[in-house]
Scaffold this active site. Sequence first.
Site, PDB file in Angstrom:
ATOM      1  N   ASP A 133      -6.880  -1.233  -4.679  1.00 57.73           N
ATOM      2  CA  ASP A 133      -7.981  -0.868  -3.776  1.00 57.73           C
ATOM      3  C   ASP A 133      -8.871   0.187  -4.424  1.00 57.73           C
ATOM      4  O   ASP A 133     -10.100   0.152  -4.280  1.00 57.73           O
ATOM      5  CB  ASP A 133      -7.435  -0.328  -2.455  1.00 57.73           C
ATOM      6  CG  ASP A 133      -6.628  -1.340  -1.681  1.00 57.73           C
ATOM      7  OD1 ASP A 133      -6.880  -2.556  -1.823  1.00 57.73           O
ATOM      8  OD2 ASP A 133      -5.728  -0.925  -0.921  1.00 57.73           O
ATOM      9  N   ASP A 138       0.852  -1.190   0.000  1.00 59.09           N
ATOM     10  CA  ASP A 138       0.000   0.000   0.000  1.00 59.09           C
ATOM     11  C   ASP A 138       0.881   1.231   0.000  1.00 59.09           C
ATOM     12  O   ASP A 138       2.001   1.202   0.540  1.00 59.09           O
ATOM     13  CB  ASP A 138      -0.911   0.009   1.229  1.00 59.09           C
ATOM     14  CG  ASP A 138      -2.042  -1.001   1.135  1.00 59.09           C
ATOM     15  OD1 ASP A 138      -2.434  -1.360   0.011  1.00 59.09           O
ATOM     16  OD2 ASP A 138      -2.544  -1.417   2.191  1.00 59.09           O
TER      17      ASP A 138
END
Length: 167
Positions: free
Chosen positions: A144, A126
């Site tokens: 995402d 991330d």
Amino acid sequence: MTEQTLERPTLLARPLPILIFIVIAVALDQIVKIVVDHTLPLQEPVHLFPMLALYRTYNLGVAFSMLSGMDGWFIVGMRLIIVAFVIWLWHRTNKQRTFAHLGYALIIAGALGNLIDRFLYGHVIDYILFHTETWSFAVFNLADSFITIGAGCVILDELIQPKNADR
């Protein structure tokens, strides 16, 4: 318009175009993650704007680090089931529902992008952080974003379709 024009399926309702779209989206996600993993410092913000920073971290769970205490294979299995379910929805949905098919493609691409991370690294990379001085949103990635935008497309499709339309 002719009846034949009305019956033509939307681009992403056809197998080859959706496959190409998903492969390109997953490749883009993986390329960005490789660049992030090789260039950004681990857990140190690189501020881009007052409320946006790049912040490389590793997510052991699913979205927003939920289920991070669960076994990795449970999470892999769960993601595979979700991908299979979305493929089933894609197949069953009326072929003229453009936003639904775009949403399904994005959800599948995002899930596969994060699944590849799980297989390759044992975690998901991330790197996007929205924040203020007193608050920060969960760190996330392009995959995402694909999932979130895809879910929004499916919801939008449900809202704009006539109530009596075929599903």
